[in-house]
Design a protein around this motif. Structure first.
Motif, PDB file in Angstrom:
ATOM      1  N   GLU A 166     -10.414  -4.816   6.714  1.00 26.92           N
ATOM      2  CA  GLU A 166      -9.665  -4.543   5.477  1.00 26.92           C
ATOM      3  C   GLU A 166     -10.406  -5.104   4.265  1.00 26.92           C
ATOM      4  OE1 GLU A 166      -5.372  -5.622   3.381  1.00 26.92           O
ATOM      5  OE2 GLU A 166      -5.733  -6.118   5.495  1.00 26.92           O
ATOM      6  N   TRP A 167     -10.903  -6.322   4.386  1.00 30.64           N
ATOM      7  CA  TRP A 167     -11.626  -6.935   3.259  1.00 30.64           C
ATOM      8  C   TRP A 167     -12.905  -6.168   2.955  1.00 30.64           C
ATOM      9  CZ3 TRP A 167     -16.492  -8.927   2.724  1.00 30.64           C
ATOM     10  CH2 TRP A 167     -16.749  -9.686   1.590  1.00 30.64           C
ATOM     11  N   PHE A 168     -13.614  -5.718   3.963  1.00 23.81           N
ATOM     12  CA  PHE A 168     -14.871  -5.021   3.763  1.00 23.81           C
ATOM     13  C   PHE A 168     -14.642  -3.668   3.069  1.00 23.81           C
ATOM     14  CE2 PHE A 168     -18.167  -2.053   5.162  1.00 23.81           C
ATOM     15  CZ  PHE A 168     -19.314  -2.733   4.778  1.00 23.81           C
ATOM     16  N   TYR A 176       0.805  -1.213   0.000  1.00 27.60           N
ATOM     17  CA  TYR A 176       0.000   0.000   0.000  1.00 27.60           C
ATOM     18  C   TYR A 176       0.845   1.274   0.000  1.00 27.60           C
ATOM     19  CZ  TYR A 176      -3.773  -3.179   1.279  1.00 27.60           C
ATOM     20  OH  TYR A 176      -4.682  -4.196   1.296  1.00 27.60           O
ATOM     21  N   GLY A 177       2.173   1.099   0.065  1.00 24.38           N
ATOM     22  CA  GLY A 177       3.014   2.295   0.160  1.00 24.38           C
ATOM     23  C   GLY A 177       3.792   2.586  -1.113  1.00 24.38           C
ATOM     24  N   LEU A 219     -10.617  -9.513  13.264  1.00 25.89           N
ATOM     25  CA  LEU A 219     -11.300  -8.228  13.099  1.00 25.89           C
ATOM     26  C   LEU A 219     -10.602  -7.354  12.053  1.00 25.89           C
ATOM     27  CD1 LEU A 219     -13.525  -6.267  14.086  1.00 25.89           C
ATOM     28  CD2 LEU A 219     -11.888  -5.457  15.806  1.00 25.89           C
ATOM     29  N   THR A 220      -9.259  -7.226  12.143  1.00 26.85           N
ATOM     30  CA  THR A 220      -8.531  -6.355  11.200  1.00 26.85           C
ATOM     31  C   THR A 220      -8.615  -6.897   9.769  1.00 26.85           C
ATOM     32  OG1 THR A 220      -6.491  -7.519  11.805  1.00 26.85           O
ATOM     33  CG2 THR A 220      -6.954  -5.429  12.925  1.00 26.85           C
ATOM     34  N   ARG A 223      -3.208  -3.798   7.816  1.00 27.88           N
ATOM     35  CA  ARG A 223      -2.334  -4.916   7.457  1.00 27.88           C
ATOM     36  C   ARG A 223      -1.167  -5.045   8.447  1.00 27.88           C
ATOM     37  NH1 ARG A 223      -1.871  -7.972   2.853  1.00 27.88           N
ATOM     38  NH2 ARG A 223      -4.122  -7.559   2.838  1.00 27.88           N
ATOM     39  N   PHE A 224      -0.653  -3.890   8.915  1.00 33.30           N
ATOM     40  CA  PHE A 224       0.447  -3.923   9.901  1.00 33.30           C
ATOM     41  C   PHE A 224      -0.005  -4.620  11.193  1.00 33.30           C
ATOM     42  CE2 PHE A 224       2.332  -2.022  13.695  1.00 33.30           C
ATOM     43  CZ  PHE A 224       3.661  -2.385  13.520  1.00 33.30           C
ATOM     44  N   ILE A 225      -1.197  -4.261  11.676  1.00 37.61           N
ATOM     45  CA  ILE A 225      -1.710  -4.871  12.928  1.00 37.61           C
ATOM     46  C   ILE A 225      -1.869  -6.376  12.745  1.00 37.61           C
ATOM     47  CG2 ILE A 225      -3.695  -4.999  14.479  1.00 37.61           C
ATOM     48  CD1 ILE A 225      -4.110  -2.002  13.987  1.00 37.61           C
ATOM     49  N   THR A 226      -2.378  -6.793  11.558  1.00 41.54           N
ATOM     50  CA  THR A 226      -2.591  -8.217  11.305  1.00 41.54           C
ATOM     51  C   THR A 226      -1.272  -8.974  11.308  1.00 41.54           C
ATOM     52  OG1 THR A 226      -4.564  -7.750  10.000  1.00 41.54           O
ATOM     53  CG2 THR A 226      -3.526  -9.900   9.684  1.00 41.54           C
ATOM     54  N   ILE A 227      -0.285  -8.482  10.514  1.00 37.09           N
ATOM     55  CA  ILE A 227       0.997  -9.192  10.394  1.00 37.09           C
ATOM     56  C   ILE A 227       1.762  -9.152  11.711  1.00 37.09           C
ATOM     57  CG2 ILE A 227       3.238  -9.190   9.214  1.00 37.09           C
ATOM     58  CD1 ILE A 227       1.751  -8.151   6.732  1.00 37.09           C
TER      59      ILE A 227
END
Length: 655
Positions: free
Chosen positions: A645-647, A2-3, A640-641, A20-24
């Motif tokens: 993100e998918w939604f 995304y960057g 949740l994250t 994505r950062f929180i998920t990974i």
């Protein structure tokens, strides 16, 4: 993603990137799986169980108020509650958590109270306070029971140690039954507490008439007498008597000078004939069990001697029959006698299979050990499990016992722990004739083992007695059978049992039974529900006072009922004591490293407990290590994250 060279807007970049950062980051954190340590501290107080005597003897010694006051004092002592975790129990007939004190228990079982407390606190520091007069009327000697208790016992003595002059009927022994126009024996043990010589009279009254009188002298050395005499059984039915030791002028307690007893005079005994061609210890055990009830007379004869006695016997017991029993079996068929057959290693099955038509067994010369297990669905009469499956194995000849006529099995054979579905003991009734067979040798071991476990033959003898009662009776079977005694003593269990059968004479446990009891003296009636217990219904009537009662057992929805009567005789063993047993309570305290106190020394007791260094509070620490992978909230955060993100991407048409 995304960057670098992303076409998303700055706001979208940060939103997608953060999610994505929180998920990974969370997934990587779970792979590392760090652990967290937490430590908690708790303070454990030593326990202080307080056992309170709730028996009538506390009232008889005028100590009820003092006991209530010391219990209040212990409950309200802030210092004591800060140091100890107090729990209050009461004991009498039974041991239970105390909610209120009534001092109405008719027996005192100190041994049970101490043993139960020891089990409850066996792994704890728990000095025990025992508030009692030390006079026990039930159970084993509590002085010996206390020897196995690891925690110190502090008896709080209720009453005083003063010795008063006293005459007392210590024990009165008599038969429960007597035969009409015979004499029955009575034995009385009388005691004297005092120093100076005294004279008194021992008398037996029936209503207002004196039927026996004897002068007695006591001294300091000769302070006990055993009186043995006989009384005539001149009337049929329940005969009540009062034994009295004439009180001395200076006696303080005269209640223990009186005792009531009763004898049921019956017109005829049940004659039981045991026929055997061999000598075996089983025969002695069977005879003693049957003869433990004075209503039954037992005679042992050889087959050649038994023929002339068959007609006068209500039940014939055939022990290990062989060919010498041929004439006996022929006469039994003619006279239509009820029989109880015991088989074993020396029974001749070739003869038995031919001589009767109730059962058969194809046997070999091999033997096997068998154990009996109670059939709880047996419904002919009430049978309680006295530990049959734990009794020693019996010997029998190998082969399956087949009962040909309609029957009910009481005990099932077990071999090496497996059920054979073959009967060990069974009963049958055909054309008005009742029969039973017991296919095992060595029943004397069962009676001996029952004594070792219960210190009494009563349980085993009652079991044999019920069998004999059923087999010796030719009464037509009723759909409602009620078992009760003619009289009870109010310090013993007062129980009445009943069985209800459907139209096919199968025990019906779905029915509701109740009993209405009417006091003949004041004509008041009380109704009690009867509770189901295995294969019979039972009611406990210990709440009734002494007197004469009529009762009716009835069903809720069937027009079937049975009536009868019984008498409750007064005997309060708790009224027999004059003072506390200070000597024994002091020995209990010494043997357990405790100390005895009189009830007036409550403040000294509390002070000593607070200053005793043996009873200290213990601080405990508990360390708990929790791995992050067990933290379910982190898994929820990952889900949740990813979902958010998918939604968002779906909403913006990026998926």
């Amino acid at each position: 993603m995304y960057g670098y060279k992303s076409k998303f807007s700055s706001k979208a970049k940060w939103t997608y990137g953060l999610l994505r950062f929180i998920t990974i980051f969370s997934i990587l954190l779970l792979l590392i799986n760090p652990k967290f340590k937490t430590e908690t501290f708790t303070v454990k107080k030593p326990s202080l169980p307080v056992l309170i005597d709730n028996s009538v003897s506390v009232v008889e010694l005028n100590q009820a108020t003092n006991v209530i006051n010391i219990v209040k004092s212990l409950r309200s002592s802030k210092e004591l509650n800060d140091k100890f975790d107090l729990t209050f129990y009461s004991f009498g007939n039974e041991f239970k958590i105390n909610d209120s004190l009534s001092f109405s228990e008719k027996n005192t079982n100190i041994s049970q109270a101490l043993s139960t407390t020891n089990q409850l606190y066996k792994n704890e520091i728990a000095p025990t306070l025992l508030i009692t007069d030390g006079n026990q009327t039930l159970g084993s000697d509590y002085e010996f029971s206390s020897a196995t208790i690891k925690n110190p016992i502090y008896p709080i003595i209720v009453g005083d140690s003063l010795k008063y002059i006293d005459l007392k009927i210590e024990q009165l022994n008599t038969n429960r039954y007597a035969f009409f126009k015979n004499k029955f024996p009575v034995e009385a043990i009388v005691l004297y507490s005092g120093i100076t010589p005294v004279n008194s009279q021992f008398i037996i009254k029936q209503r207002d008439a004196i039927v026996y009188r004897e002068n007695i002298s006591f001294s300091k050395k000769e302070n006990s007498k055993t009186l043995s005499f006989t009384l005539p059984a001149s009337k049929v039915g329940l005969q009540k008597f009062t034994a009295q030791l004439i009180p001395l002028a200076e006696e303080k307690n005269t209640i223990n000078n009186y005792k009531q007893f009763a004898v049921e005079v019956i017109d005829q005994a049940t004659n039981v004939l045991i026929v055997s061609s061999i000598i075996h210890p089983d025969i002695g055990a069977i005879k003693k069990s049957i003869a433990s009830n004075e209503q039954r007379k037992v005679t042992i004869k050889k087959p050649s001697e038994a023929l002339k006695l068959l007609n006068d016997s209500q039940l014939v017991i055939l022990y290990q029959p062989d060919r010498s029993f041929a004439a006996v079996y022929s006469e039994i068929k003619k006279l239509r006698k009820n029989t109880f057959v015991f088989t074993g290693m020396q029974a001749d099955w070739n003869f038995l299979n031919f001589a009767q038509d109730n059962f058969r067994k194809e046997v070999t010369n091999q033997t096997e050990d068998i154990i009996g297990s109670l059939n709880i669905n047996y419904g002919t009469f009430a049978v309680e499990d006295i530990g049959f499956s734990d009794f020693r194995p019996l010997k029998t000849l190998f082969g399956e016992l087949e009962v040909i006529v309609p029957h009910e099995m009481i005990l099932e054979q077990f071999i090496d722990g497996y059920a054979t579905e073959a009967p060990l003991l069974t009963t049958s009734e055909l054309n008005g004739i009742r029969n039973a067979i017991f296919d095992g040798e060595g029943i004397w071991r069962w009676r001996a083992q029952s004594f070792l476990e219960n210190n009494s033959y009563e349980e085993f003898d009652n079991f044999i007695g019920k069998l004999v009662q059923y087999l010796a009776s030719n009464k037509r079977r009723s759909r409602l059978e009620v078992n009760s005694e003619t009289f009870y003593y109010n310090n013993n269990p007062i129980r009445i049992s009943a069985q209800y059968f459907d139209e096919n004479y199968v025990f019906d446990s779905r029915i509701s039974l109740s009993i209405r009891v009417t006091n003949k003296n004041n004509n008041t009636s009380t109704e009690f529900p009867m509770l189901l217990k295995n294969n019979f219904f039972e009611v406990d009537l210990n709440s009734l006072s002494e007197g004469e009662y009529q009762f009716t057992v009835s069903t809720s929805d069937q027009p079937v009922s049975r009536s009868g009567s019984f008498t409750i005789l007064d005997f309060n063993v708790e009224q027999q004591f004059l003072n506390a047993d200070v000597t024994k309570l002091n020995r209990v305290a010494t043997n357990t490293n405790g100390k005895a106190y009189f009830i007036s020394e409550s403040e000294l007791l509390i002070t000593d407990l607070l200053n005793d260094d043996r009873f200290q509070q213990i601080q405990k620490s508990e360390q708990k290590i929790t791995p992050l992978i067990d933290w379910k909230y982190l898994l929820g955060l990952i889900v949740l994250t990813l979902s958010i993100e998918w939604f968002i991407r779906k909403y913006n048409g990026l998926i």
